[in-house]
Design a protein around this motif. Sequence first.
Motif, mmCIF file in Angstrom:
data_model
loop_
_atom_site.group_PDB
_atom_site.id
_atom_site.type_symbol
_atom_site.label_atom_id
_atom_site.label_comp_id
_atom_site.label_asym_id
_atom_site.label_seq_id
_atom_site.Cartn_x
_atom_site.Cartn_y
_atom_site.Cartn_z
ATOM 1 N N TYR A 299 -12.150 -10.622 -2.162
ATOM 2 C CA TYR A 299 -11.461 -9.388 -1.762
ATOM 3 C C TYR A 299 -10.861 -9.511 -0.363
ATOM 4 O O TYR A 299 -9.710 -9.134 -0.129
ATOM 5 N N ARG B 252 -9.999 -12.242 1.226
ATOM 6 C CA ARG B 252 -8.865 -13.183 1.185
ATOM 7 C C ARG B 252 -7.631 -12.534 0.563
ATOM 8 O O ARG B 252 -6.499 -12.772 1.016
ATOM 9 N N ALA B 253 -7.831 -11.723 -0.471
ATOM 10 C CA ALA B 253 -6.710 -11.027 -1.101
ATOM 11 C C ALA B 253 -6.071 -10.033 -0.136
ATOM 12 O O ALA B 253 -4.838 -9.926 -0.057
ATOM 13 N N LEU B 254 -6.899 -9.313 0.622
ATOM 14 C CA LEU B 254 -6.368 -8.371 1.607
ATOM 15 C C LEU B 254 -5.587 -9.096 2.707
ATOM 16 O O LEU B 254 -4.544 -8.620 3.158
ATOM 17 N N ARG C 271 -3.962 -11.963 2.404
ATOM 18 C CA ARG C 271 -2.677 -12.389 1.840
ATOM 19 C C ARG C 271 -1.711 -11.215 1.729
ATOM 20 O O ARG C 271 -0.524 -11.342 2.036
ATOM 21 N N GLU C 272 -2.225 -10.064 1.304
ATOM 22 C CA GLU C 272 -1.389 -8.870 1.177
ATOM 23 C C GLU C 272 -0.862 -8.433 2.545
ATOM 24 O O GLU C 272 0.301 -8.047 2.668
ATOM 25 N N ALA C 273 -1.693 -8.518 3.564
ATOM 26 C CA ALA C 273 -1.254 -8.147 4.915
ATOM 27 C C ALA C 273 -0.133 -9.065 5.388
ATOM 28 O O ALA C 273 0.829 -8.607 6.015
ATOM 29 N N GLU C 274 -0.220 -10.356 5.092
ATOM 30 C CA GLU C 274 0.829 -11.296 5.479
ATOM 31 C C GLU C 274 2.142 -10.981 4.759
ATOM 32 O O GLU C 274 3.211 -11.036 5.361
ATOM 33 N N VAL C 275 2.055 -10.642 3.483
ATOM 34 C CA VAL C 275 3.259 -10.279 2.726
ATOM 35 C C VAL C 275 3.895 -9.028 3.325
ATOM 36 O O VAL C 275 5.113 -8.967 3.529
ATOM 37 N N LEU C 276 3.072 -8.031 3.635
ATOM 38 C CA LEU C 276 3.595 -6.791 4.206
ATOM 39 C C LEU C 276 4.213 -7.020 5.581
ATOM 40 O O LEU C 276 5.250 -6.440 5.903
ATOM 41 N N ARG C 277 3.610 -7.879 6.398
ATOM 42 C CA ARG C 277 4.193 -8.198 7.703
ATOM 43 C C ARG C 277 5.558 -8.855 7.536
ATOM 44 O O ARG C 277 6.504 -8.535 8.263
ATOM 45 N N GLU D 195 7.632 -8.510 4.982
ATOM 46 C CA GLU D 195 8.578 -7.505 4.500
ATOM 47 C C GLU D 195 8.981 -6.558 5.622
ATOM 48 O O GLU D 195 10.142 -6.185 5.753
#
Length: 115
Positions: free
Chosen positions: A28, A30-32, A34-40, A42
Amino acid sequence: MTTAPARLDPEQLAERLESLGDTAGAVYVRALAREAEVLRGERDALATFARTVAALSGNGRTANTTLSGQARAALDTLRVTGRCPVSASRRHSAKRSGSSALTRCRHCHAHLRRS
């Protein structure tokens, strides 16, 4: 007086959770991360696009003040960083924004508080 704990790197936290036997928690975290990096990424892409549109009317390339106003409003929702992402000197260069208590950076068009 207490000091705040040092911020953990998400990977370090995930490894610590795994060592404690909480594999689901580690996945969980690690998934968060990765999601934070994608949002940064974008957010940064949106900011770059909004800065480009906001600069159009200032450069005389377009008279579409509605579009440039919307771009500036979008920039105002983003966090202002200490360093200007557009300027070569990495410093914000304040430009007055009407009669408000705020100024806008000439380079990245972010709203800055007047000191």
